[in-house]
Design an enzyme around this catalytic site. Sequence first.
Site, PDB file in Angstrom:
ATOM      1  N   GLY A  86     -11.707  31.908   7.627  1.00 61.29           N
ATOM      2  CA  GLY A  86     -10.391  31.054   8.075  1.00 61.29           C
ATOM      3  C   GLY A  86      -9.668  31.448   9.066  1.00 61.29           C
ATOM      4  N   HIS A 120     -13.788  26.713   2.521  1.00 64.31           N
ATOM      5  CA  HIS A 120     -14.238  27.666   1.193  1.00 64.31           C
ATOM      6  C   HIS A 120     -13.191  28.608   0.906  1.00 64.31           C
ATOM      7  CE1 HIS A 120     -15.255  30.830   4.259  1.00 64.31           C
ATOM      8  NE2 HIS A 120     -15.033  31.734   3.276  1.00 64.31           N
ATOM      9  N   ASP A 142     -16.904  23.487   7.077  1.00 66.43           N
ATOM     10  CA  ASP A 142     -15.955  24.279   6.317  1.00 66.43           C
ATOM     11  C   ASP A 142     -14.688  24.334   7.163  1.00 66.43           C
ATOM     12  OD1 ASP A 142     -15.100  26.498   4.858  1.00 66.43           O
ATOM     13  OD2 ASP A 142     -16.576  27.954   5.787  1.00 66.43           O
ATOM     14  N   GLY A 176     -13.139  38.388   4.101  1.00 68.53           N
ATOM     15  CA  GLY A 176     -11.614  38.489   4.406  1.00 68.53           C
ATOM     16  C   GLY A 176     -11.286  38.009   5.791  1.00 68.53           C
TER      17      GLY A 176
END
Length: 390
Positions: free
Chosen positions: A340, A191, A243, A337
């Site tokens: 990942g 994403h 994801d 934020g």
Amino acid sequence: MILVRPLVVAFLAAALLLGSESVNGRIYQTDDAIIVEAEDHDRDKNSGEFKIPFWFESNYFKTNGSSSSNDVEQTTQTTQTTSLTNSSLGLVDLFDSNVTTTTTSTTTTTVTTTTTTTTTTMPFVEEEPVFPESSCGVGPAKTLTMEEQRIVGGTEAVKNSWPGIVALKKNGTFICGGSLIARNKILTAAHCVVAIPQREVKLLTVELGIHSLLPSKKAGVITKKVRRMTRHRRFNPRTFFNDIAILTLESNVDYKSTISPVCLPSANSNAEQYADKDATIIGWGTLIEGGFQSAVLQQVTVQLMTNTKCQSFYAGKDKIFDHMMCAAAPGKDSCQGDSGGPLLVQPSPGSPWIQAGIVSWGIGCARPEYPGVFIRVASFLNWIRRNMRS
Ligand code: ARG
């Protein structure tokens, strides 16, 4: 009728040709990934200037609380993805709900290369993923207790104590976290990159050995351009199914005390192998839900849970798939934020840190009723292995 057919064929052929040219042979798909190559970097030089990343646009992703506004934003995201893929690949099945990590074929369906004259030279080095060994999984010398420990409810990490973390930036603006898994490979969330069109891949950089995002604190930071982004072909931006993404850097990075890879889980053994274990999440995400991002790397310790337990929290709201896992602790969580970036576990004190998860989503941040949700790295070892080669 008879006359129409050749026309249709000619039209389709023309459309294909046009589509191919528009992507310059740099977007293609395999059976489990969509791969987007950067345009030549020298054609368009980056300014090299870094903006202060105090506002982060990813609020439109799944995690931002109220679902009504989310839907709108996710539609935007989906539309962008679809237009990107439709123009070059034909329809891409974004909503297929089969996990493909058991597929072994890596046949590349290159849709575009034959019709373009652009030849991209790819000096990338094939490398195997780093599985537990002495060279990976370095963490802080001293592990902070829960009390010592933002992210939400965490504390500032000791500078460069997590040499596997990286910051992903677009045009100098922070977008997500990521982790180093080989000299030229970054693991991150799909994403984070799904809405980035091919022409903007050249604006992506990865910063390694980084602690502070402030432009004045760049000493020791290594910046690499992204040459290629590979995201799961069946990533679903609505459910955050699959994801996961891998970024290939323009060149290899040298390992040193401030830059070294994370370890990946050694096998896709027991799916719930980490349930109830403590795990550390690190990132530059917002310090509270809806708040500002952190300029310096934060860390927090949370506790993993079984998927059954996690699903009970999200009952009637969201599906916790097997390849996801959840973690929580009172007042502690990842937040916007942090996506990942890695969730790390240390099987025993002093042993290498293993990246068990990728920060993916949650409803709000640190809400007692909604744990943080992570991609379960162990479910994607085959996908990672296959896509580290390409
Ligand atoms: N999707 C968020 C991002 O883009 C990560 C949010 C994680 N949320 C949570 N409550 N753990 O940064």
